[in-house]
Design an enzyme around this catalytic site. Structure first.
Site, PDB file in Angstrom:
ATOM      1  N   CYS A  62      20.882  -4.998  16.091  1.00  0.00           N
ATOM      2  CA  CYS A  62      22.277  -4.549  16.136  1.00  0.00           C
ATOM      3  C   CYS A  62      22.939  -4.650  17.513  1.00  0.00           C
ATOM      4  O   CYS A  62      24.088  -5.113  17.597  1.00  0.00           O
ATOM      5  CB  CYS A  62      22.426  -3.147  15.552  1.00  0.00           C
ATOM      6  SG  CYS A  62      21.050  -2.036  15.806  1.00  0.00           S
ATOM      7  N   ARG A  79       8.132  -3.552  16.765  1.00  0.00           N
ATOM      8  CA  ARG A  79       8.073  -2.094  16.777  1.00  0.00           C
ATOM      9  C   ARG A  79       6.629  -1.652  16.966  1.00  0.00           C
ATOM     10  O   ARG A  79       5.707  -2.240  16.395  1.00  0.00           O
ATOM     11  CB  ARG A  79       8.660  -1.519  15.481  1.00  0.00           C
ATOM     12  CG  ARG A  79      10.128  -1.894  15.309  1.00  0.00           C
ATOM     13  CD  ARG A  79      10.739  -1.336  14.058  1.00  0.00           C
ATOM     14  NE  ARG A  79      12.094  -1.859  13.875  1.00  0.00           N
ATOM     15  CZ  ARG A  79      12.844  -1.629  12.807  1.00  0.00           C
ATOM     16  NH1 ARG A  79      12.383  -0.860  11.829  1.00  0.00           N
ATOM     17  NH2 ARG A  79      14.056  -2.152  12.710  1.00  0.00           N
ATOM     18  N   GLN A 122      13.518  -9.540  10.363  1.00  0.00           N
ATOM     19  CA  GLN A 122      14.449  -8.710   9.602  1.00  0.00           C
ATOM     20  C   GLN A 122      15.651  -9.548   9.184  1.00  0.00           C
ATOM     21  O   GLN A 122      16.264 -10.217  10.010  1.00  0.00           O
ATOM     22  CB  GLN A 122      14.890  -7.528  10.459  1.00  0.00           C
ATOM     23  CG  GLN A 122      15.535  -6.402   9.686  1.00  0.00           C
ATOM     24  CD  GLN A 122      15.687  -5.151  10.535  1.00  0.00           C
ATOM     25  OE1 GLN A 122      16.074  -5.237  11.691  1.00  0.00           O
ATOM     26  NE2 GLN A 122      15.377  -4.002   9.978  1.00  0.00           N
ATOM     27  N   ASP A 175      18.738  -9.249   8.904  1.00  0.00           N
ATOM     28  CA  ASP A 175      19.678  -8.252   9.382  1.00  0.00           C
ATOM     29  C   ASP A 175      21.106  -8.774   9.316  1.00  0.00           C
ATOM     30  O   ASP A 175      21.349  -9.967   9.523  1.00  0.00           O
ATOM     31  CB  ASP A 175      19.345  -7.921  10.838  1.00  0.00           C
ATOM     32  CG  ASP A 175      19.460  -6.446  11.130  1.00  0.00           C
ATOM     33  OD1 ASP A 175      19.945  -5.713  10.259  1.00  0.00           O
ATOM     34  OD2 ASP A 175      19.064  -6.030  12.234  1.00  0.00           O
ATOM     35  N   HIS A 232      25.329  -7.277  10.274  1.00  0.00           N
ATOM     36  CA  HIS A 232      26.214  -6.205  10.725  1.00  0.00           C
ATOM     37  C   HIS A 232      27.647  -6.602  10.447  1.00  0.00           C
ATOM     38  O   HIS A 232      28.066  -7.722  10.753  1.00  0.00           O
ATOM     39  CB  HIS A 232      25.986  -5.920  12.207  1.00  0.00           C
ATOM     40  CG  HIS A 232      24.610  -5.413  12.486  1.00  0.00           C
ATOM     41  ND1 HIS A 232      23.571  -6.255  12.801  1.00  0.00           N
ATOM     42  CD2 HIS A 232      24.086  -4.155  12.431  1.00  0.00           C
ATOM     43  CE1 HIS A 232      22.467  -5.540  12.948  1.00  0.00           C
ATOM     44  NE2 HIS A 232      22.755  -4.260  12.729  1.00  0.00           N
ATOM     45  N   LYS A 234      22.889   6.517   5.181  1.00  0.00           N
ATOM     46  CA  LYS A 234      22.462   5.222   4.654  1.00  0.00           C
ATOM     47  C   LYS A 234      22.186   5.301   3.162  1.00  0.00           C
ATOM     48  O   LYS A 234      21.892   6.366   2.616  1.00  0.00           O
ATOM     49  CB  LYS A 234      21.214   4.724   5.384  1.00  0.00           C
ATOM     50  CG  LYS A 234      20.011   5.643   5.262  1.00  0.00           C
ATOM     51  CD  LYS A 234      18.796   5.073   5.974  1.00  0.00           C
ATOM     52  CE  LYS A 234      17.598   6.018   5.862  1.00  0.00           C
ATOM     53  NZ  LYS A 234      16.361   5.416   6.361  1.00  0.00           N
ATOM     54  N   HIS A 245      25.396  -1.596   8.888  1.00  0.00           N
ATOM     55  CA  HIS A 245      24.115  -2.293   9.047  1.00  0.00           C
ATOM     56  C   HIS A 245      23.574  -2.549   7.642  1.00  0.00           C
ATOM     57  O   HIS A 245      23.609  -1.651   6.801  1.00  0.00           O
ATOM     58  CB  HIS A 245      23.085  -1.429   9.773  1.00  0.00           C
ATOM     59  CG  HIS A 245      23.514  -0.900  11.100  1.00  0.00           C
ATOM     60  ND1 HIS A 245      22.895  -1.253  12.276  1.00  0.00           N
ATOM     61  CD2 HIS A 245      24.474  -0.013  11.449  1.00  0.00           C
ATOM     62  CE1 HIS A 245      23.454  -0.608  13.284  1.00  0.00           C
ATOM     63  NE2 HIS A 245      24.419   0.162  12.806  1.00  0.00           N
TER      64      HIS A 245
END
Length: 684
Positions: A374, A403, A421, A423, A425, A509, A555
């Site tokens: 992000c 991570r 990921q 991902d 946004h 979320k 997200h």
């Protein structure tokens, strides 16, 4: 009953599920109510669920099993809680009498089974110190401290003694005593874990609840089934190590696992299901099908994608990228490491640092491996001015993130340290947020359906306004965000469950959990509302009024991670992937390598020209051995090619799961398979 007696006995109202209301004496128990309805009902009920009538208008699903679990451990949901059948009713309540068929009742019998196991352990190994013994989705466990490790023979002895405790049919009796006395008694017995739990979960001046069965007493909030005799079908399954309070500096505990059901049939079905799960283990199938590996010399939790696994990954990613572009996303790429200062601005340094790798000190600054994409997307947005006409801006990236998972927590593809990921946004105006969230939810549904998952469950995770350390932002912003997600789900007509205290630190979320072929829930897709990061980074757009405004941000990750989603796919299909995902879609077996190889190569060329992935086994081996090898690799179609096929431009088809289907013209087979590819069909 005379009027004078009525005045002496205080009456309360009890509302039953059918809406009828009974007036009973204060102190009446749920078992008394059940008995007054029917002796058969009284014999069948296991536990009771009550809720003050004054709270009946509060939102909440009284049949929600997780709400019941929360109540079991003291976190009452809208005043609703589970109680023992012998608990005195002291106010006007709605009352449900739960039988063995109720999921909440199963959780209670498992918690009671944990007490039965603790009873057996102390009878056999009295030097043992007890921790806690909660129910789980699959059974129960009890954490204990004992210097000598438990052996398989010890576990068998514990299970046998449990059967004796059950046969004694000891009543579970709830008692209360002053907190200070409980602390004093447990400290004198050296029960350091019980002392910790009392200190943590109770307050000075309170009473604590104890549950007794026979000579065994345990600090516990309950509730429990009426007696140990109701724990009818159980099994002690395993023992594992667990550090006290999860800290490797503390004592090494032993966690003894078991499971329990109300009858032997359900217990047997459970273990058959475990065998099925074992047969679908993605780690075993990953090795068998040569899809991926984890190399210890490189490090735990780091995935090496082999050619066949890499081909499936490419197919997944190609589909995702094309769908993103079709839905108005722009593909971006961001660095794997970024300055530590960036993570301080984003808030990850303060709220997520324990899950990040340590900083790397370079010549100009400290850097961190990215755990999220992000901040990188935010910097791309911020790099050029934006107008309301530009919004929404949707950035998507299949980005590698890292991570820090603790040693021992990694699990194949499902829990890793480095992953990709999918991902995205979305930067938009407050007025656009609901439509964007709906678009994300629809996209998530498309992902699940495309990859063969027909069922899913949805949760809305909200914040705890009292927890100022975990969450950032104002209450007004949180309420706006939660209401927006709530309305988006309502507009789609999607049922959901609200989970307080499980939001991300920057906003609420929506978690979409798919249900696999074995009925297991997997957390993959998530859609998150964020008003915090746009504020932290000073994001702006010029509004229609000519003034500068702050956008809001969504997200979303739909695979969740490519690795985890792939692991779930392997287990869902037991490695027998749909045709469009299979790394080898068609195996060719010439009956004679001398006579039929030329025709096999011709067939291969035509199939590949049609877009199919083909492997030709031209070895001078027996036909059945070649067929068997393709079958073990779970190849969807195996084509046998001999004199008849080469003379008629046909193929003899063996279909996975169906066997020999006979000969068909090659053109017919190509038409069949290309249609399956186009439809991304999960069946052959």
């Amino acid at each position: 009953m005379s009027e004078s007696v009525m005045e002496a006995v205080q009456m309360i109202r009890v509302q039953l599920p059918d809406g009828s209301v009974r007036e009973v004496a204060k102190g009446t128990t749920p078992f008394d109510v059940a008995t007054s309805i029917s002796p058969r009902l009284a014999a069948a009920v296991v536990i009771a669920r009550i809720k003050p009538l004054s709270l009946e208008t509060i939102e909440g699903d009284a049949s929600d099993p997780e709400a019941s679990e929360a109540a079991m451990y003291g976190a009452a949901t809208s005043g609703e809680r589970l109680v023992d059948l012998t608990a005195p009713l002291t106010e006007d309540v709605s009352l449900e009498l739960l039988k063995e068929s109720d999921e909440a009742a199963l959780k209670v019998v498992r918690h009671s089974a944990a007490h039965v196991m603790a009873t057996a352990i102390l009878e056999l190994f009295p030097e043992t110190k007890l921790g806690h013994g909660p129910a789980t989705d699959a059974g129960f466990f009890y954490d204990v401290y004992r210097e000598t490790p438990f052996s398989d023979a010890d576990l068998a002895a514990i299970e046998a003694r449990m059967a004796e405790v059950v046969a004694r049919d000891e009543k579970f009796v709830r008692e209360e005593e002053p907190r200070e006395k409980g602390l004093e008694d447990y400290a004198a017995q050296g029960e350091f874990m019980k002392v910790h739990f009392i200190e943590r979960f109770t307050h000075a001046g309170e009473s604590i609840s104890l549950y007794k069965n026979g000579n065994f007493t345990d600090f516990c909030r309950g509730p429990h089934v009426p007696s140990t005799g109701r724990v009818k079908a159980f099994k002690v399954t395993s023992v594992a190590g667990a550090y006290w309070l999860g800290d490797e500096k503390n004592q090494q505990l032993q966690r003894i696992y078991g499971t329990a059901f109300f009858n032997a049939k359900d217990l047997d079905a459970h273990f058959k299901r475990l065998e099925e799960i074992k047969a679908r283990d993605h780690r075993v199938l990953g090795k068998q099908l040569d899809l991926f590996s984890i190399q210890e010399v490189a490090g735990s939790g780091l995935i090496f994608w082999h050619p066949k696994g890499g081909l499936i990954r490419k197919t997944m990613e190609d589909w995702m990228k094309s769908e993103c572009i079709r839905r108005g996303y722009e593909m971006v790429y961001t660095p794997h490491i970024m300055k530590r200062e960036l993570w301080k601005i984003s808030g990850h340094e303060g709220h997520y640092a324990e899950n990040m790798y340590p900083p790397m000190e370079l010549d100009d600054a400290e850097y961190r491996l990215k755990p999220m994409n992000c901040p990188g997307h935010i910097l791309i947005y911020k790099n050029s001015p934006k107008s309301y006409r530009d919004l929404p801006v949707r950035y998507a990236e299949l980005g590698n993130v890292y991570r820090y998972e603790r040693s021992g927590t990694m699990h194949g593809l499902l829990r890793v340290r480095g992953f990709t990921q999918d991902d995205a946004h979305i930067f938009c105006t407050p007025a656009q947020i609901e439509d964007e969230v709906i678009g994300c939810v629809e996209f998530a549904q498309s992902v699940l359906h495309t990859f063969g998952f027909a069922e899913f469950k949805v949760e809305l995770s909200t914040w705890d306004p009292e927890d100022k350390k975990t969450y950032t932002g104002t209450e007004a912003n949180w309420n706006l965000a939660i209401e927006s997600l709530h309305r988006a789900l309502d507009r789609k007509g999607i049922p959901f469950r609200t989970i307080p205290g499980e939001a991300a630190f920057y906003g609420p979320k929506i978690d979409i959990k798919l249900v696999d072929v074995l009925g297991r829930l997997w957390q993959l897709s998530t859609v998150q509302f964020d008003f915090t990061l746009p504020e932290r980074f000073g994001l702006e757009y010029k509004g229609e009024d000519g003034e500068m405004h702050q956008p809001v941000m969504v997200h979303r990750a739909l695979f969740g991670s490519v690795e985890r989603f792939f692991g779930v796919l392997i287990e869902h299909y037991a490695g027998a992937f749909p045709l469009w995902l299979a790394p080898v879609q068609i195996g060719l077996v010439p009956i004679s390598s001398d006579k039929h190889l030329e025709y096999a190569e011709k067939v291969k060329a035509q199939l590949e020209a049609a877009g199919l992935r083909v492997e030709l086994d031209g070895r001078n081996e027996k036909m059945n051995a070649k067929i068997r090898e393709f079958t073990l690799q779970k190849v969807p179609f195996v084509l046998i090619l001999g004199d008849k096929e080469s003379a008629t431009d046909s193929v003899s088809v063996r279909t996975r799961g169906k066997g020999d289907e006979g000969s068909v013209p090659l053109t017919t087979f190509i038409e069949r398979t290309t249609t399956l590819l186009k439809d991304r069909s999960a069946t052959l």
